[in-house]
Scaffold this motif. Structure first.
Motif, PDB file in Angstrom:
ATOM      1  N   SER A  72       0.821  -1.218   0.000  1.00 37.06           N
ATOM      2  CA  SER A  72       0.000   0.000   0.000  1.00 37.06           C
ATOM      3  C   SER A  72       0.852   1.264   0.000  1.00 37.06           C
ATOM      4  N   ASN A  73       2.082   1.180   0.521  1.00 37.69           N
ATOM      5  CA  ASN A  73       2.894   2.411   0.582  1.00 37.69           C
ATOM      6  C   ASN A  73       3.208   2.935  -0.812  1.00 37.69           C
ATOM      7  N   VAL A  74       3.433   2.010  -1.763  1.00 33.87           N
ATOM      8  CA  VAL A  74       3.734   2.443  -3.136  1.00 33.87           C
ATOM      9  C   VAL A  74       2.534   3.191  -3.712  1.00 33.87           C
ATOM     10  N   VAL A  75       1.346   2.630  -3.476  1.00 32.38           N
ATOM     11  CA  VAL A  75       0.123   3.229  -4.024  1.00 32.38           C
ATOM     12  C   VAL A  75      -0.140   4.593  -3.387  1.00 32.38           C
ATOM     13  N   GLN A 116       2.204   7.190  -4.621  1.00 31.91           N
ATOM     14  CA  GLN A 116       1.892   7.585  -5.999  1.00 31.91           C
ATOM     15  C   GLN A 116       0.676   8.502  -6.038  1.00 31.91           C
ATOM     16  N   LEU A 117      -0.288   8.246  -5.178  1.00 31.06           N
ATOM     17  CA  LEU A 117      -1.478   9.101  -5.148  1.00 31.06           C
ATOM     18  C   LEU A 117      -1.121  10.510  -4.679  1.00 31.06           C
ATOM     19  N   GLY A 176      12.257  13.759  -9.496  1.00 32.40           N
ATOM     20  CA  GLY A 176      12.853  12.572  -8.899  1.00 32.40           C
ATOM     21  C   GLY A 176      12.483  11.334  -9.695  1.00 32.40           C
ATOM     22  N   SER A 177      12.908  10.204  -9.200  1.00 38.55           N
ATOM     23  CA  SER A 177      12.608   8.965  -9.893  1.00 38.55           C
ATOM     24  C   SER A 177      11.135   8.603  -9.760  1.00 38.55           C
ATOM     25  N   VAL A 178      10.579   8.780  -8.562  1.00 36.95           N
ATOM     26  CA  VAL A 178       9.156   8.503  -8.382  1.00 36.95           C
ATOM     27  C   VAL A 178       8.430   9.691  -7.755  1.00 36.95           C
ATOM     28  N   THR A 179       9.140  10.791  -7.607  1.00 35.34           N
ATOM     29  CA  THR A 179       8.538  11.982  -7.014  1.00 35.34           C
ATOM     30  C   THR A 179       8.702  13.148  -7.968  1.00 35.34           C
ATOM     31  N   TYR A 180       7.642  13.930  -8.081  1.00 37.06           N
ATOM     32  CA  TYR A 180       7.725  15.122  -8.916  1.00 37.06           C
ATOM     33  C   TYR A 180       7.042  16.283  -8.200  1.00 37.06           C
ATOM     34  N   VAL A 181       7.738  17.391  -8.096  1.00 38.77           N
ATOM     35  CA  VAL A 181       7.150  18.606  -7.538  1.00 38.77           C
ATOM     36  C   VAL A 181       7.312  19.696  -8.598  1.00 38.77           C
TER      37      VAL A 181
END
Lengths: 353, 418
Positions: free
Chosen positions: A133-136, A139-140, A269-274
């Protein structure tokens, strides 16, 4: 015999168990995060491999649930663990409370559905879902636009981790603890017989040996991490500037506030975008200029309180006044035009060499 | 219970296998990019209208060389150590034309990534050879050709120490081609598709000075400086210890000419020159427009873009502020007599700012107010003294650090308040 309602009440010993396990899980979360970074480094992956250890976060929730087997234990442990993580300086801030609470709720729902059965498959399944669940959730909250295949891979890895660390090692640890009679008395009466059975002295079998090894490795690793890697954030708005400099010193943000600049930067970032936004802080050029790097210095290593570090070519940093230190959940490095991996949170030390 | 245990252990075993598979997949997907077609391996070599398609079999016949090498990535990790076999890029380019010292080579990959290489990269002198080794287009890695080697064909450097570090890349690549975030690995283009010979000035972009007068700002590159009435003269200057340094021929443009591109300097104005490391110096009207007395002491004040015929990055100190006195010697006495005491860095060499990035015209800054001096007698010039004085104590910061303007690392020190 207690009434059915009364038997579900959490007793003082239950609350103590929840508190101890939730606090332990929260306190050790930075260690788990560090192990994840280490795994990425060893495997040569820029990110993601750390999900292999995400089950260690859920381990504590499953452990509390399995030991007490009462409604509310998983949710309370998840919430407490998240709060402790938050207050011990998680780089995710308040988000980590939500992530941990959701993991607790998933374990709660799964366990409730099977009437808190003491079952290895049950622990594996709820551990797997809670870990994934942490990945989901991340991502949300921070949709990064990462390829769906990659996200699926991370979900699978986290799920597997939940089975291994929350499920299997959770169960063997539960049985090991029950055999010590520490929590037997607090269990629901209908589970007392099982607990008594589990507590009977047995000779060490591979199953129990694996529990002892797992707990020993976890404790030993955490000890090493606490002694050699982790650095307490004594001054959340400052850091040490040291290494090949003429004037090592303790940088305090407020003393340099007059040098603040505002830059617009985008975190990719790789899985983060701001998206691009303004950040106000003190340029690293000023911070380093005061320390006066020696002529032979070529690199700058930025270290965070959890052991994370990145290496910059010193010349690039000195040539770019848009790399700044800002006050954001402690001292944070905003490295404009550098990938997200270089945006270090909770900076404790700048080492020039 | 026994059945539960069996099911659980089966789940554990499955999870271990799946996790191992996922980790391997993650490793293979890093970075996650589409694979280029590895069929029909060939490289297009271009010089204007001349285009030659070189196939793998043709490359193999072009005097190949072989060597062990690896490179550093952004994080300083060493990657892809192994034996690379390929053809020197210079040899490949000679199939389409002649490479002159003023040419640039652009290597493009199938995913549109590209890198530029200088003549010195292609034909390294002894210094470059020691740092970077031969520059090759590798068509084989550990014996595998691009049909099996998914990163090929690939640019590779073969230094004698078998390691192409980030420092090596930094030292052999013009700074304009090596922006922040670059690494040794970024110079190793993989999936090479085309190699272009570009006949442009080789140093274009390697000199980039920002000139401003308030809101009026301009960027000056080497080609623009070359069109601004450059002058050339021999000079040397003294350091704090009185030793003469850096004698040679300097070529550059008068600072006054540069300032005139953005504004007009008055007698009560000053010019501040900032270096990449935040070091800076102030210059008066008399420095820029010397009368006979000043001229005899300091000569012309120029922004030099070349030293003994070499421009940056070959000349690591450039662009640099240089005084060109008639006697070719700018000593510490000359410097002290032509610099207000509040601005004097105690040596002539301290007045010659190297690695200039910005030049600012500051109105009403002259004459400077009297100030207490900052003792720096024992501090070597190489330490590149910062604008923040050594007696500055952060908790009692009585320093005015202001006018931080975007990318400029200019710091104004109000000496009055120190």
């Amino acid at each position: 015999m207690n009434s059915p309602i009364a038997e579900y009440h959490l007793q003082t010993r239950d609350l103590v168990t929840i508190s101890v396990l939730g606090a332990l899980g929260g306190a050790l979360s930075t260690f788990v995060g560090y192990l994840g970074q280490l795994l990425n480094t060893v495997l040569g992956t820029p990110f993601g491999a750390g999900q292999f250890l995400s089950g260690l976060h859920v381990f504590w929730i499953v452990l509390a649930t399995g030991l007490l087997r009462k409604p509310g234990v998983a949710s309370a442990t998840g919430l407490l663990k998240g709060v402790v993580e938050f207050f011990t300086g998680s780089t995710h801030g308040l988000v980590v409370v939500a992530v941990s609470l959701i993991q607790g709720l998933i374990v709660e729902a799964g366990s409730y559905s099977f009437r808190y059965r003491d079952s290895l498959p049950l622990y594996c399944i709820v551990g797997g879902f809670a870990s994934a669940s942490n990945v989901v959730v991340f991502q949300l909250l921070y949709f990064s636009g990462a390829p769906i295949l990659l996200l699926l891979l991370l979900v699978v890895l986290a799920f597997s981790s939940g089975i291994i660390f929350s499920g299997y090692f959770g169960k063997v640890t539960i049985d090991l603890i029950l055999s010590t009679n520490i929590v037997r008395g607090s269990r629901l009466p209908r589970f007392a017989a099982e607990a008594q059975s589990a507590s009977r002295p047995r000779r060490l079998d591979p199953y129990r040996i694996s529990a002892v090894i797992f707990l020993s490795v976890l404790a030993f690793g955490a000890g090493l991490y606490a002694v050699f890697i982790w650095r307490p954030v004594l001054d959340p708005f400052g850091c040490e500037v040291t290494g090949a400099v003429s004037r090592p010193y303790h940088f305090n943000y407020s003393a340099f506030a007059s040098a603040q600049v505002t830059v617009e930067a985008e975190l990719i970032g790789s899985v983060t975008y701001v998206p691009p936004r303004n950040y106000t802080g003190v340029p690293l050029t000023v911070v380093l200029a005061y320390a006066s790097p020696t002529s032979g210095a070529t690199t700058l290593r930025v270290l965070a309180s959890d052991g994370y570090s990145v290496l910059f070519p010193l010349s690039d940093v000195l040539a770019n006044p848009e790399i700044i230190l800002v006050i954001e959940n402690g001292l944070r490095l905003v490295a404009k035009n550098w990938s997200g991996a270089y945006w270090v949170e909770k900076v404790t030390t700048l080492v020039i060499s | 219970m026994q059945q539960n245990m069996k099911t659980g252990l089966a789940l554990l075993a499955s999870a271990l296998v799946i996790a191992a598979g996922a980790l391997v997949a993650l490793r293979l997907m890093a970075p996650l990019s589409p694979n280029p077609s590895l069929d029909n391996v060939n490289v297009l070599v271009i010089d204007g209208s001349t285009r030659i398609n070189l196939t793998l079999s043709q490359l193999v016949q072009m005097n190949p060389i072989k060597g062990n090498a690896s490179y550093q990535n952004q994080l300083g990790n060493w990657r892809d150590y192994g034996t690379y076999e390929g053809v020197r890029l210079s040899t490949i380019l000679e199939t389409v034309g002649t490479v002159s010292a003023y040419d640039v080579v652009r290597v493009n990959a199938t995913d549109a990534y590209s890198q530029l290489y200088s003549y010195d990269n292609l034909y390294p002198n002894a210094t470059f050879q020691a740092i970077q080794g031969d520059l090759i287009l590798a068509y084989a890695y550990n014996g595998s050709t691009p049909t099996d080697w998914e990163s090929g064909p690939r640019i590779a450097f073969l230094p004698s120490d078998e390691g192409y570090s980030n420092d090596d890349a930094n030292q052999t690549t013009p700074s304009a081609w090596y922006p922040p975030g670059s690494s040794g690995g970024s110079r190793w283009v993989y999936w090479v598709a085309t190699i272009e010979l570009l006949h442009v000035h080789p140093l274009e972009g390697s000199v980039n000075v920002f000139v401003m007068d308030g809101a009026t700002q301009t960027n000056l590159t080497l080609p623009q400086l070359l069109q601004m009435n450059p002058i050339e003269a021999n000079a040397r200057f003294q350091n704090q210890a009185g030793n003469w340094r850096n004698y040679g021929t300097y070529e550059g443009v008068r600072l006054s000419t540069i300032i005139e591109t953005v504004g007009t300097m008055g007698a009560d104005d000053a010019v501040r020159v900032n270096a990449t490391d935040a070091y800076s110096q102030l210059y008066s009207y008399d420095n820029l427009y010397p009368n006979a007395t000043f001229y005899a002491l300091q000569g012309d004040l120029i922004l030099a873009y070349a030293y003994n015929g070499s421009a940056p990055p070959t000349w690591p100190d450039g662009p640099r502020i240089v005084f060109l006195p008639p006697d070719e010697s700018y000593n510490n006495t000359d410097a002290s007599q032509t610099t207000p005491p509040a601005w004097f860095p105690y040596s002539a060499s301290g007045r010659c700012v190297r690695n200039v990035v910005t030049i600012e015209l500051l109105h009403g800054m002259y004459p400077p107010a009297p100030t207490r001096s900052v003792p720096i007698a024992n501090e070597p010039r190489d330490s590149r003294r910062s604008l923040i004085p050594s007696h500055f104590s952060p908790p009692k910061a009585d320093l005015v650090l202001s006018e931080w303007r975007g990318r400029l690392d200019a710091v104004t020190l109000d000496a009055e308040r120190v």
